[in-house]
Design an enzyme around this catalytic site. Structure first.
Site, PDB file in Angstrom:
ATOM      1  N   ASP A  34       0.567  -1.523  -0.191  1.00  0.00           N
ATOM      2  CA  ASP A  34      -0.131  -0.607   0.005  1.00  0.00           C
ATOM      3  C   ASP A  34       0.888   1.628   0.011  1.00  0.00           C
ATOM      4  OD1 ASP A  34      -1.148  -2.100   0.586  1.00  0.00           O
ATOM      5  OD2 ASP A  34      -2.527  -0.754   1.844  1.00  0.00           O
ATOM      6  N   SER A  35       2.137   1.558   1.052  1.00  0.00           N
ATOM      7  CA  SER A  35       2.571   2.795   1.117  1.00  0.00           C
ATOM      8  C   SER A  35       3.066   2.858  -0.465  1.00  0.00           C
ATOM      9  CB  SER A  35       3.921   2.352   1.728  1.00  0.00           C
ATOM     10  OG  SER A  35       5.279   0.869   0.945  1.00  0.00           O
ATOM     11  N   GLU A  36       3.629   2.062  -1.346  1.00  0.00           N
ATOM     12  CA  GLU A  36       3.729   2.127  -2.678  1.00  0.00           C
ATOM     13  C   GLU A  36       2.922   3.082  -3.537  1.00  0.00           C
ATOM     14  OE1 GLU A  36       6.944   2.434  -4.319  1.00  0.00           O
ATOM     15  OE2 GLU A  36       6.644   2.485  -6.274  1.00  0.00           O
ATOM     16  N   TYR A  37       1.497   2.610  -3.144  1.00  0.00           N
ATOM     17  CA  TYR A  37       0.839   3.189  -3.967  1.00  0.00           C
ATOM     18  C   TYR A  37       0.090   4.721  -3.067  1.00  0.00           C
ATOM     19  CZ  TYR A  37      -4.364   3.980  -5.459  1.00  0.00           C
ATOM     20  OH  TYR A  37      -5.418   4.062  -6.013  1.00  0.00           O
ATOM     21  N   ASP A  38       0.209   4.725  -1.991  1.00  0.00           N
ATOM     22  CA  ASP A  38      -0.063   5.856  -1.425  1.00  0.00           C
ATOM     23  C   ASP A  38       1.592   7.047  -1.455  1.00  0.00           C
ATOM     24  OD1 ASP A  38      -1.641   5.279  -0.158  1.00  0.00           O
ATOM     25  OD2 ASP A  38      -1.090   4.651   1.996  1.00  0.00           O
ATOM     26  N   LEU A  84     -36.978  -6.344 -12.607  1.00  0.00           N
ATOM     27  CA  LEU A  84     -36.578  -7.974 -12.662  1.00  0.00           C
ATOM     28  C   LEU A  84     -38.383  -7.999 -12.183  1.00  0.00           C
ATOM     29  CD1 LEU A  84     -33.475  -9.037 -12.328  1.00  0.00           C
ATOM     30  CD2 LEU A  84     -34.645  -8.406 -14.499  1.00  0.00           C
ATOM     31  N   GLU A 113     -26.526 -15.580 -11.617  1.00  0.00           N
ATOM     32  CA  GLU A 113     -25.913 -15.053 -10.915  1.00  0.00           C
ATOM     33  C   GLU A 113     -26.824 -14.077 -10.061  1.00  0.00           C
ATOM     34  OE1 GLU A 113     -25.774 -11.285 -13.432  1.00  0.00           O
ATOM     35  OE2 GLU A 113     -25.322 -12.237 -15.498  1.00  0.00           O
ATOM     36  N   LYS A 115     -28.169 -12.189  -6.911  1.00  0.00           N
ATOM     37  CA  LYS A 115     -28.327 -11.071  -6.900  1.00  0.00           C
ATOM     38  C   LYS A 115     -28.153  -9.769  -6.282  1.00  0.00           C
ATOM     39  CE  LYS A 115     -32.997  -9.018  -7.488  1.00  0.00           C
ATOM     40  NZ  LYS A 115     -32.727  -7.542  -6.662  1.00  0.00           N
ATOM     41  N   ASP A 117     -27.187  -7.142  -3.264  1.00  0.00           N
ATOM     42  CA  ASP A 117     -28.328  -6.690  -2.556  1.00  0.00           C
ATOM     43  C   ASP A 117     -27.553  -5.286  -2.396  1.00  0.00           C
ATOM     44  OD1 ASP A 117     -30.888  -5.463  -1.744  1.00  0.00           O
ATOM     45  OD2 ASP A 117     -30.448  -6.508   0.897  1.00  0.00           O
ATOM     46  N   GLU A 170     -24.328  -2.907 -10.007  1.00  0.00           N
ATOM     47  CA  GLU A 170     -24.976  -2.791  -8.795  1.00  0.00           C
ATOM     48  C   GLU A 170     -23.702  -2.591  -7.820  1.00  0.00           C
ATOM     49  OE1 GLU A 170     -27.803  -2.876  -8.640  1.00  0.00           O
ATOM     50  OE2 GLU A 170     -28.391  -3.598  -6.453  1.00  0.00           O
ATOM     51  N   TYR A 222     -22.988  -6.254 -13.668  1.00  0.00           N
ATOM     52  CA  TYR A 222     -23.481  -6.599 -14.529  1.00  0.00           C
ATOM     53  C   TYR A 222     -24.060  -6.976 -15.890  1.00  0.00           C
ATOM     54  CZ  TYR A 222     -27.425  -4.573 -12.647  1.00  0.00           C
ATOM     55  OH  TYR A 222     -28.678  -3.737 -12.570  1.00  0.00           O
ATOM     56  N   LYS A 286     -30.817 -15.382 -16.329  1.00  0.00           N
ATOM     57  CA  LYS A 286     -30.873 -14.842 -17.582  1.00  0.00           C
ATOM     58  C   LYS A 286     -30.978 -15.254 -18.802  1.00  0.00           C
ATOM     59  CE  LYS A 286     -28.885 -10.542 -15.559  1.00  0.00           C
ATOM     60  NZ  LYS A 286     -27.814  -9.631 -15.535  1.00  0.00           N
ATOM     61  N   LYS A 310     -36.194 -14.438  -4.832  1.00  0.00           N
ATOM     62  CA  LYS A 310     -35.737 -14.329  -4.396  1.00  0.00           C
ATOM     63  C   LYS A 310     -35.620 -15.600  -3.204  1.00  0.00           C
ATOM     64  CE  LYS A 310     -36.339  -9.893  -4.832  1.00  0.00           C
ATOM     65  NZ  LYS A 310     -37.523  -8.946  -4.025  1.00  0.00           N
ATOM     66  N   CYS A 404     -46.561  -3.578  37.913  1.00  0.00           N
ATOM     67  CA  CYS A 404     -45.147  -3.086  37.326  1.00  0.00           C
ATOM     68  C   CYS A 404     -43.616  -3.178  37.558  1.00  0.00           C
ATOM     69  CB  CYS A 404     -45.605  -1.606  37.059  1.00  0.00           C
ATOM     70  SG  CYS A 404     -44.196  -0.168  35.860  1.00  0.00           S
ATOM     71  N   CYS A 407     -42.236  -0.013  38.122  1.00  0.00           N
ATOM     72  CA  CYS A 407     -42.425   1.483  39.589  1.00  0.00           C
ATOM     73  C   CYS A 407     -43.446   0.651  40.092  1.00  0.00           C
ATOM     74  CB  CYS A 407     -43.863   2.349  38.674  1.00  0.00           C
ATOM     75  SG  CYS A 407     -44.724   2.170  38.631  1.00  0.00           S
ATOM     76  N   CYS A 422     -49.429  -0.237  32.866  1.00  0.00           N
ATOM     77  CA  CYS A 422     -49.302  -0.161  34.087  1.00  0.00           C
ATOM     78  C   CYS A 422     -50.153   1.208  34.723  1.00  0.00           C
ATOM     79  CB  CYS A 422     -47.804   0.613  34.265  1.00  0.00           C
ATOM     80  SG  CYS A 422     -47.560   1.736  35.712  1.00  0.00           S
ATOM     81  N   CYS A 427     -45.206   6.821  36.264  1.00  0.00           N
ATOM     82  CA  CYS A 427     -44.578   5.321  36.146  1.00  0.00           C
ATOM     83  C   CYS A 427     -42.796   5.239  35.151  1.00  0.00           C
ATOM     84  CB  CYS A 427     -44.851   4.462  35.702  1.00  0.00           C
ATOM     85  SG  CYS A 427     -43.628   3.331  35.209  1.00  0.00           S
TER      86      CYS A 427
HETATM   87  S1  IVH Z   1     -29.980  -7.684 -14.320  1.00  0.00           S
HETATM   88  C1  IVH Z   1     -33.310  -4.683 -16.783  1.00  0.00           C
HETATM   89  N1  IVH Z   1     -27.898  -8.620 -12.554  1.00  0.00           N
HETATM   90  O1  IVH Z   1     -32.378  -6.532  -9.275  1.00  0.00           O
HETATM   91  C2  IVH Z   1     -32.786  -5.239 -15.125  1.00  0.00           C
HETATM   92  N2  IVH Z   1     -29.586  -7.640 -11.931  1.00  0.00           N
HETATM   93  O2  IVH Z   1     -35.205  -5.501 -10.089  1.00  0.00           O
HETATM   94  C3  IVH Z   1     -31.350  -5.799 -15.308  1.00  0.00           C
HETATM   95  N3  IVH Z   1     -29.378  -6.959  -9.474  1.00  0.00           N
HETATM   96  O3  IVH Z   1     -32.624  -3.283  -9.916  1.00  0.00           O
HETATM   97  C4  IVH Z   1     -30.879  -5.792 -13.975  1.00  0.00           C
HETATM   98  N4  IVH Z   1     -28.116  -7.869  -9.188  1.00  0.00           N
HETATM   99  O4  IVH Z   1     -30.242  -3.132  -9.060  1.00  0.00           O
HETATM  100  C5  IVH Z   1     -29.039  -7.875 -12.530  1.00  0.00           C
HETATM  101  N5  IVH Z   1     -26.985  -9.980 -11.049  1.00  0.00           N
HETATM  102  C6  IVH Z   1     -27.458  -8.764 -11.296  1.00  0.00           C
HETATM  103  C7  IVH Z   1     -28.458  -8.180 -10.144  1.00  0.00           C
HETATM  104  C8  IVH Z   1     -29.201  -7.858 -10.700  1.00  0.00           C
HETATM  105  C9  IVH Z   1     -28.862  -7.131  -8.545  1.00  0.00           C
HETATM  106  C10 IVH Z   1     -30.394  -5.858  -9.019  1.00  0.00           C
HETATM  107  C11 IVH Z   1     -30.168  -4.887 -10.056  1.00  0.00           C
HETATM  108  C12 IVH Z   1     -32.417  -4.459  -9.961  1.00  0.00           C
HETATM  109  C13 IVH Z   1     -32.662  -5.343  -9.287  1.00  0.00           C
HETATM  110  C14 IVH Z   1     -33.663  -5.856 -10.817  1.00  0.00           C
END
Ligand code: IVH
Length: 667
Positions: A34-38, A84, A113, A115, A117, A170, A222, A286, A310, A404, A407, A422, A427
């Protein structure tokens, strides 16, 4: 150093730093300490200071966070950012597969893939240089958060090829960074974030990029928005191209030959979810071939070639070590399960409300039981059930006390209610809870005064009633645990500011039985001053449409109490505003668009809370209701608006975005 030398040194430093950055943040495989980068970064910053005209927008020095903005600019998405459709079980996935095959035939491959969050973002590159990054917004218009996104080290500021394209991904906060951030916030008396997604969104919505820079955000890219122009023929090739250009993609993706293969992966990822260093809430499936995607096309909201699976709410097992009773503001006793701390859906859970004694009986909960817990809506922890087979015989039954716990006065069960109460107005627990309510966001909204500080102040006997809050002195606050100079000053300022609140906040904050936020507003509007409200008779009160007998009785009884009159007099003497500052409904039949209309607010706004928007609309004569029906005139949809927006579209009701609403507020 002359300008020419500076120019070529800058060029060399850019390349070197970009490469180190890529190795560290994208490949997770640094080649230098890291020090080199810094050291190189410092050198770059120095040269740029000496030759400001040589500082370019894609300089690696931009990652530390530049200029503070006044507001985010709007960005029209050239290609809309869709969402989606959801699948919640195997059957939903099989249905999806059937729909796909009806259109494109039997030969289909799926990419699976994670998803992630976090928060969807769009990144634009021109000739290989990152030029603009935006939030999803309503899918058509987002906000320009380029400066904040530049602070995410895994977003390349310059690609490995000089291409022009737009990608989607994301942005998220890794679990570790989230925990560290919340720990720090709690030290500073700041409200912790509920989950990493909120933390990421909150960080990217800061106008000061230096804040985002400190938050250790990350990204997985993605998709390529304009993939048709790249020459690739499948989504999986597209991901490979993203890798080659220097983006960070998620490596957990799989190419599956059938929906059965997809389904066989579900369990694996549910199992691995807790170990991943970032939060996921499902999988995205997909159709891989682009020509098939094209054939399938889109609905109004989402592609027909993809679906989100989900995960079921995460459930974990832990021990219920005790049941504690808390006395609320109105004296109601609530049993709370004390749990052996356990991580679930992004945070550590130590307590879960058990609501009342009946629920404890229904679920047959004993102290010492092994229990399954989950977070309802991924936010509120709850006990799902007891694992009876894990009992050892040492578990104890729980019984509500007769007195209670705070109290000692006798508890009563009000007819028709499950709850024990109570009824002692002195109280201490009720007084403390009343104070917490008074300062809360929808009441007097005093920032920095949460449950913890109020409890400390109360325990140190610095506050006994709400008037005492306005007599607090700097020295007293500084003596409290975890209160520094800065938080003390912030707090005193917030208390001072709250004196100017419009009357309805004070009325609501007093915590008069049956008087909720809405009734407080009506009372403030009708009586305009505290004096007039205090003198109101039951007849005056029930004459108002929204006020029933029960509430009227409660209000009259409340103001007849001498102690109440004394406290209110004190608040007046301390300089609190006692008048309504909004616009009276009748007078507001102005030329505002909102006047006389029924409006539904949905989704999340970026510039204000829904409550604030509601207050403004009401002040302009509009009526804000909770659900969309044929009577609704207008729906104002923020980010992540869901079923209400769909309903509005079905009913052909006018829909505005946040920007349009703000425009109306200003006109
Ligand atoms: S593809 C046409 N791939 O999930 C939308 N979405 O409602 C194509 N998300 O708003 C989305 N991981 O923010 C895709 N590997 C992934 C994802 C991903 C998270 C989120 C994205 C999207 C929501 C889907």
């Amino acid at each position: 150093m002359d300008k020419q030398t500076a120019q070529s040194r800058i060029q060399a430093l850019h390349e070197q730093l970009n490469q180190y950055n890529y190795e560290y943040y994208v490949l997770d495989n640094p080649s230098v300490p890291d020090s080199e980068y810094d050291r190189l970064m410092q050198e770059l910053i120095q040269i740029e200071e000496a030759f400001p005209e040589l500082k370019s927008a894609d300089s690696p020095s931009q990652r530390v966070g530049g200029q503070v903005l006044d507001a985010f600019q709007k960005v029209e998405h050239r290609i809309p950012m869709l969402s989606l459709g959801n699948a919640f079980n195997e059957q939903d996935l099989r249905d999806f597969d059937r729909r796909v095959k009806q259109v494109v035939g039997e030969n289909v491959q799926y990419t699976v893939e994670l998803k992630i969050d976090g928060l969807a973002v769009s990144l634009r590159y021109e000739n290989g240089v990152f030029v603009q990054g935006a939030t999803r917004g309503d899918g058509t218009t987002g906000e320009d958060i380029t400066e904040n996104l530049k602070t995410i080290r895994s977003i390349p500021l310059r690609l490995k090829k000089d291409v022009t394209l737009e990608v989607r991904g994301e942005a998220f906060m890794p679990k570790k960074s989230f925990e560290a951030l919340n720990e720090e916030r709690s030290k500073l008396n700041e409200e912790p974030f509920a989950n990493p997604r909120n933390a990421a969104a909150g960080s990217l919505r800061q106008l000061d990029p230096k804040i985002a820079a400190k938050r250790n955000l990350d990204i997985f890219v993605y998709s390529i928005a304009d993939i048709g122009e790249t020459g690739v023929t499948s989504h999986s090739e597209g991901l490979q191209l993203l890798d080659e250009l220097g983006f960070k993609t998620n490596k957990e993706r799989r190419l599956c030959q059938s929906i059965d293969e997809v389904i066989s992966l579900l369990d694996e990822f549910v199992q691995r979810r807790p170990e991943l260093p970032y939060e996921i809430d499902g999988l995205v499936i997909k159709v891989d071939q682009l020509n098939q995607q094209e054939e399938l096309g889109y609905t109004a909201k989402s592609p027909r070639w993809a679906i989100a699976y989900k995960f079921p709410a995460e459930e974990v097992v832990t021990k219920l070590v005790d049941i504690e009773l808390t006395v609320g503001r109105t004296g109601v006793l609530t049993p709370t399960a004390i749990l052996e701390p356990v991580r679930v859906a992004g945070t550590t859970v130590k307590r879960a409300s058990l609501h009342n004694e009946d629920l404890i009986r229904e679920k047959d909960i004993k102290i010492g039981d092994t229990v399954v817990i989950k977070k309802a809506g991924d936010i509120i922890p709850e006990v799902v059930n007891v694992l009876v087979e894990k009992r050892t015989g040492d578990e104890r039954d729980f019984h509500m006390p007769k007195e209670c716990p705070e109290c000692g006065s006798e508890l009563v069960r009000i007819e028709g209610e499950v709850a024990l109460r109570c009824v002692n107005p002195k109280c201490p627990a009720q007084i403390r809870e009343g104070l917490i309510h008074f300062v809360s966001r929808n009441a007097m909204n005093i920032d920095g005064l949460g449950e913890r500080v109020i409890t400390q102040l109360f325990n140190h006997q610095l506050i006994d009633d709400v008037a005492d809050l306005y007599k607090l002195e700097r020295g007293q606050l500084l003596n409290l645990e975890r209160m520094g100079e800065k938080s003390t000053d912030n707090l005193l300022n917030a208390i001072e500011r709250s004196k100017e609140n419009s009357l309805e906040r004070l009325i609501f904050g007093l915590g008069i039985r049956h008087v909720g936020e809405k009734a407080a507003k009506t009372l403030a509007e009708q009586f305009e001053t505290m004096d007039r409200l205090q003198q109101a008779t039951k007849e005056d009160l029930v004459a108002i449409n929204e006020i029933g007998e029960k509430m009227a009785d409660s209000i009259v009884t409340y103001f007849a109490n001498d102690e109440v009159s004394e406290v209110i007099q004190e608040l007046k003497d301390l300089g609190l505003n006692m008048a309504y500052k909004g616009v009276k409904r009748e007078e507001s039949l102005s030329d505002s668009y909102f006047s006389g209309k029924t409006i539904v607010l949905t989704g999340k706004y970026e510039s204000m809370s829904r409550n604030e928007a509601k207050a403004q609309i009401e002040a302009l004569g509009g009526k804000v209701t909770g659900s969309v029906s044929a009577k609704t005139d207008l729906v104002i949809a923020g980010e992540a608006a869901g079923s209400k927006l769909t309903k509005a579209q079905e009913l052909n009701i006018e829909v505005w975005d946040e920007a349009r609403m703000l425009q109306e507020f200003q006109s």
